[in-house]
Design a protein around this motif. Structure first.
Motif, PDB file in Angstrom:
ATOM      1  N   LEU A   1      10.773   4.661 121.196  1.00 50.69           N
ATOM      2  CA  LEU A   1       9.866   5.002 122.304  1.00 50.69           C
ATOM      3  C   LEU A   1      10.654   5.477 123.521  1.00 50.69           C
ATOM      4  O   LEU A   1      10.321   6.501 124.140  1.00 50.69           O
ATOM      5  CB  LEU A   1       9.025   3.784 122.691  1.00 50.69           C
ATOM      6  CG  LEU A   1       7.899   3.360 121.761  1.00 50.69           C
ATOM      7  CD1 LEU A   1       7.229   2.100 122.301  1.00 50.69           C
ATOM      8  CD2 LEU A   1       6.873   4.471 121.623  1.00 50.69           C
ATOM      9  N   LEU A   2      11.692   4.746 123.850  1.00 51.71           N
ATOM     10  CA  LEU A   2      12.496   5.097 125.009  1.00 51.71           C
ATOM     11  C   LEU A   2      13.196   6.435 124.802  1.00 51.71           C
ATOM     12  O   LEU A   2      13.231   7.286 125.707  1.00 51.71           O
ATOM     13  CB  LEU A   2      13.514   3.985 125.267  1.00 51.71           C
ATOM     14  CG  LEU A   2      14.371   4.089 126.523  1.00 51.71           C
ATOM     15  CD1 LEU A   2      13.507   4.193 127.771  1.00 51.71           C
ATOM     16  CD2 LEU A   2      15.294   2.863 126.612  1.00 51.71           C
ATOM     17  N   ARG A   3      13.716   6.630 123.605  1.00 51.67           N
ATOM     18  CA  ARG A   3      14.427   7.880 123.288  1.00 51.67           C
ATOM     19  C   ARG A   3      13.495   9.086 123.368  1.00 51.67           C
ATOM     20  O   ARG A   3      13.829  10.112 123.964  1.00 51.67           O
ATOM     21  CB  ARG A   3      15.035   7.756 121.898  1.00 51.67           C
ATOM     22  CG  ARG A   3      15.962   8.855 121.508  1.00 51.67           C
ATOM     23  CD  ARG A   3      16.696   8.494 120.234  1.00 51.67           C
ATOM     24  NE  ARG A   3      15.924   8.704 119.033  1.00 51.67           N
ATOM     25  CZ  ARG A   3      15.684   7.776 118.103  1.00 51.67           C
ATOM     26  NH1 ARG A   3      16.111   6.538 118.245  1.00 51.67           N
ATOM     27  NH2 ARG A   3      14.994   8.085 117.014  1.00 51.67           N
ATOM     28  N   MET A   4      12.320   8.959 122.775  1.00 50.94           N
ATOM     29  CA  MET A   4      11.375  10.077 122.773  1.00 50.94           C
ATOM     30  C   MET A   4      10.845  10.365 124.176  1.00 50.94           C
ATOM     31  O   MET A   4      10.668  11.527 124.562  1.00 50.94           O
ATOM     32  CB  MET A   4      10.213   9.778 121.823  1.00 50.94           C
ATOM     33  CG  MET A   4      10.582   9.747 120.351  1.00 50.94           C
ATOM     34  SD  MET A   4      11.168  11.357 119.738  1.00 50.94           S
ATOM     35  CE  MET A   4      12.900  10.975 119.435  1.00 50.94           C
ATOM     36  N   THR A   5      10.598   9.323 124.955  1.00 55.46           N
ATOM     37  CA  THR A   5      10.112   9.517 126.316  1.00 55.46           C
ATOM     38  C   THR A   5      11.151  10.257 127.150  1.00 55.46           C
ATOM     39  O   THR A   5      10.829  11.196 127.895  1.00 55.46           O
ATOM     40  CB  THR A   5       9.777   8.165 126.965  1.00 55.46           C
ATOM     41  OG1 THR A   5       8.758   7.504 126.196  1.00 55.46           O
ATOM     42  CG2 THR A   5       9.283   8.350 128.392  1.00 55.46           C
ATOM     43  N   ARG A   6      12.390   9.842 127.042  1.00 57.06           N
ATOM     44  CA  ARG A   6      13.461  10.499 127.797  1.00 57.06           C
ATOM     45  C   ARG A   6      13.650  11.939 127.335  1.00 57.06           C
ATOM     46  O   ARG A   6      13.884  12.839 128.159  1.00 57.06           O
ATOM     47  CB  ARG A   6      14.768   9.727 127.639  1.00 57.06           C
ATOM     48  CG  ARG A   6      14.771   8.378 128.349  1.00 57.06           C
ATOM     49  CD  ARG A   6      16.103   7.668 128.195  1.00 57.06           C
ATOM     50  NE  ARG A   6      16.119   6.389 128.885  1.00 57.06           N
ATOM     51  CZ  ARG A   6      17.169   5.569 128.929  1.00 57.06           C
ATOM     52  NH1 ARG A   6      18.289   5.912 128.305  1.00 57.06           N
ATOM     53  NH2 ARG A   6      17.104   4.428 129.579  1.00 57.06           N
ATOM     54  N   LEU A   7      13.543  12.171 126.039  1.00 57.84           N
ATOM     55  CA  LEU A   7      13.738  13.521 125.518  1.00 57.84           C
ATOM     56  C   LEU A   7      12.623  14.453 126.001  1.00 57.84           C
ATOM     57  O   LEU A   7      12.889  15.595 126.413  1.00 57.84           O
ATOM     58  CB  LEU A   7      13.783  13.486 123.991  1.00 57.84           C
ATOM     59  CG  LEU A   7      14.172  14.787 123.280  1.00 57.84           C
ATOM     60  CD1 LEU A   7      15.552  15.255 123.710  1.00 57.84           C
ATOM     61  CD2 LEU A   7      14.127  14.597 121.764  1.00 57.84           C
ATOM     62  N   LEU A   8      11.379  13.981 125.954  1.00 56.67           N
ATOM     63  CA  LEU A   8      10.268  14.804 126.436  1.00 56.67           C
ATOM     64  C   LEU A   8      10.406  15.089 127.928  1.00 56.67           C
ATOM     65  O   LEU A   8      10.062  16.185 128.398  1.00 56.67           O
ATOM     66  CB  LEU A   8       8.940  14.113 126.154  1.00 56.67           C
ATOM     67  CG  LEU A   8       8.501  14.037 124.689  1.00 56.67           C
ATOM     68  CD1 LEU A   8       7.156  13.335 124.588  1.00 56.67           C
ATOM     69  CD2 LEU A   8       8.423  15.415 124.056  1.00 56.67           C
ATOM     70  N   THR A   9      10.905  14.119 128.671  1.00 56.97           N
ATOM     71  CA  THR A   9      11.149  14.340 130.099  1.00 56.97           C
ATOM     72  C   THR A   9      12.177  15.451 130.295  1.00 56.97           C
ATOM     73  O   THR A   9      12.005  16.336 131.141  1.00 56.97           O
ATOM     74  CB  THR A   9      11.628  13.042 130.765  1.00 56.97           C
ATOM     75  OG1 THR A   9      10.622  12.030 130.610  1.00 56.97           O
ATOM     76  CG2 THR A   9      11.903  13.256 132.244  1.00 56.97           C
ATOM     77  N   ASP A  10      13.239  15.417 129.513  1.00 59.48           N
ATOM     78  CA  ASP A  10      14.247  16.478 129.569  1.00 59.48           C
ATOM     79  C   ASP A  10      13.635  17.843 129.289  1.00 59.48           C
ATOM     80  O   ASP A  10      14.044  18.859 129.872  1.00 59.48           O
ATOM     81  CB  ASP A  10      15.350  16.227 128.533  1.00 59.48           C
ATOM     82  CG  ASP A  10      16.202  15.016 128.849  1.00 59.48           C
ATOM     83  OD1 ASP A  10      16.213  14.586 130.022  1.00 59.48           O
ATOM     84  OD2 ASP A  10      16.858  14.502 127.918  1.00 59.48           O
ATOM     85  N   LEU A  11      12.673  17.868 128.390  1.00 55.10           N
ATOM     86  CA  LEU A  11      12.054  19.129 127.984  1.00 55.10           C
ATOM     87  C   LEU A  11      11.003  19.617 128.975  1.00 55.10           C
ATOM     88  O   LEU A  11      10.413  20.685 128.780  1.00 55.10           O
ATOM     89  CB  LEU A  11      11.422  18.959 126.596  1.00 55.10           C
ATOM     90  CG  LEU A  11      12.404  18.719 125.440  1.00 55.10           C
ATOM     91  CD1 LEU A  11      11.649  18.347 124.174  1.00 55.10           C
ATOM     92  CD2 LEU A  11      13.263  19.953 125.206  1.00 55.10           C
ATOM     93  N   GLY A  12      10.751  18.799 129.992  1.00 52.71           N
ATOM     94  CA  GLY A  12       9.788  19.203 131.005  1.00 52.71           C
ATOM     95  C   GLY A  12       8.350  18.933 130.638  1.00 52.71           C
ATOM     96  O   GLY A  12       7.428  19.506 131.242  1.00 52.71           O
ATOM     97  N   VAL A  13       8.130  18.058 129.671  1.00 52.55           N
ATOM     98  CA  VAL A  13       6.764  17.722 129.265  1.00 52.55           C
ATOM     99  C   VAL A  13       6.173  16.761 130.301  1.00 52.55           C
ATOM    100  O   VAL A  13       6.732  15.686 130.546  1.00 52.55           O
ATOM    101  CB  VAL A  13       6.744  17.069 127.866  1.00 52.55           C
ATOM    102  CG1 VAL A  13       5.339  16.608 127.501  1.00 52.55           C
ATOM    103  CG2 VAL A  13       7.294  18.032 126.833  1.00 52.55           C
ATOM    104  N   PRO A  14       5.047  17.105 130.923  1.00 55.96           N
ATOM    105  CA  PRO A  14       4.467  16.216 131.935  1.00 55.96           C
ATOM    106  C   PRO A  14       3.835  14.978 131.303  1.00 55.96           C
ATOM    107  O   PRO A  14       3.272  15.038 130.213  1.00 55.96           O
ATOM    108  CB  PRO A  14       3.397  17.093 132.600  1.00 55.96           C
ATOM    109  CG  PRO A  14       3.041  18.111 131.563  1.00 55.96           C
ATOM    110  CD  PRO A  14       4.292  18.365 130.772  1.00 55.96           C
TER     111      PRO A  14
END
Length: 229
Positions: free
Chosen positions: A70-83
């Protein structure tokens, strides 16, 4: 030289094709969110950075395997600019595609079966949690071909600390000079093993130059059995 009695193997990207499965999971995630501005290589590299940052939390018991995802995916989506990234949904997307792509590297079953037929003891030594790694072994039936599995919870320290290899040797009932380590990581499966007094075979699938003194190496597991003498 002591006679060989045991073979210790890494799991991810040695027996199990973790790189291909990870690419599949990330591709599904990128497609779901319409990510086109990152190459697959850049996405893979950033994902790996998050794994390295989060794994210590997992190993200390501060998060479980699902919490780490969960933490990994949340951080990755943040990097990708996903709101407003939804880590739970992203984890499901990634994990579904990752598992659908599960595959062993060619020669894995034949190698383990051949070692067993020669009377050699076998172990998997992996720097990851048992909850995840044992599931892979059971899925492919490798647990029936392996005498001992040591995950991060079972070691006094992870590879390349010499105590990891010594723990595997103790579990197998051999001394280090009677064992060989097989794996894809130069640091974790070659250098660390040799410092611990084991022999080593490097799985070098991409034909990279050796970073240190030469050791026996193979590009495919089908050729590994002949080097284990």
């Amino acid at each position: 030289m002591h006679p060989l009695r045991a073979v210790i193997l890494d799991l991810d990207d040695t027996l199990f094709d973790d790189t291909a499965c990870t690419h599949a999971g990330l591709a599904a995630l990128a497609a779901e969110h319409g990510v086109q501005h990152w190459t697959s290589e850049r996405l893979f590299a950033r994902h790996a950075e998050h794994i390295r940052a989060i794994d210590p939390l997992l190993f200390r018991g501060e998060v479980d395997a699902h919490g780490a995802r969960l933490l990994r995916m949340t951080r990755l989506l943040t990097d990708l600019g996903v709101p407003n990234p939804d880590g739970e949904a992203a984890t499901r997307t990634y994990r579904t595609a990752y598992r659908a792509a599960w595959t062993l590297l060619d020669g894995a079953v034949d190698l383990l079966s051949g070692l067993r037929s020669r009377g050699l003891r076998t172990a998997v030594l992996t720097n990851y949690v048992r909850e995840v790694q044992q599931e892979k072994l059971i899925h492919f039936g490798l647990d029936k071909l392996i005498d001992v599995t040591l995950c991060i919870e079972d070691m006094p320290a992870p590879k390349p600390d010499i105590r990891a290899y010594h723990a595997a040797c103790t579990a197998l009932g051999v001394v280090p000079a009677e064992a060989v380590m097989i794996g894809d990581s130069w640091e974790n499966d070659v250098e660390g093993a040799r410092r611990a007094g084991l022999r080593a075979v490097w799985v070098n699938r991409h034909n990279r130059p050796a970073p240190g003194p030469a050791v026996p190496q193979v590009r495919h597991l089908n050729a590994a059995g002949a080097l284990i003498v």
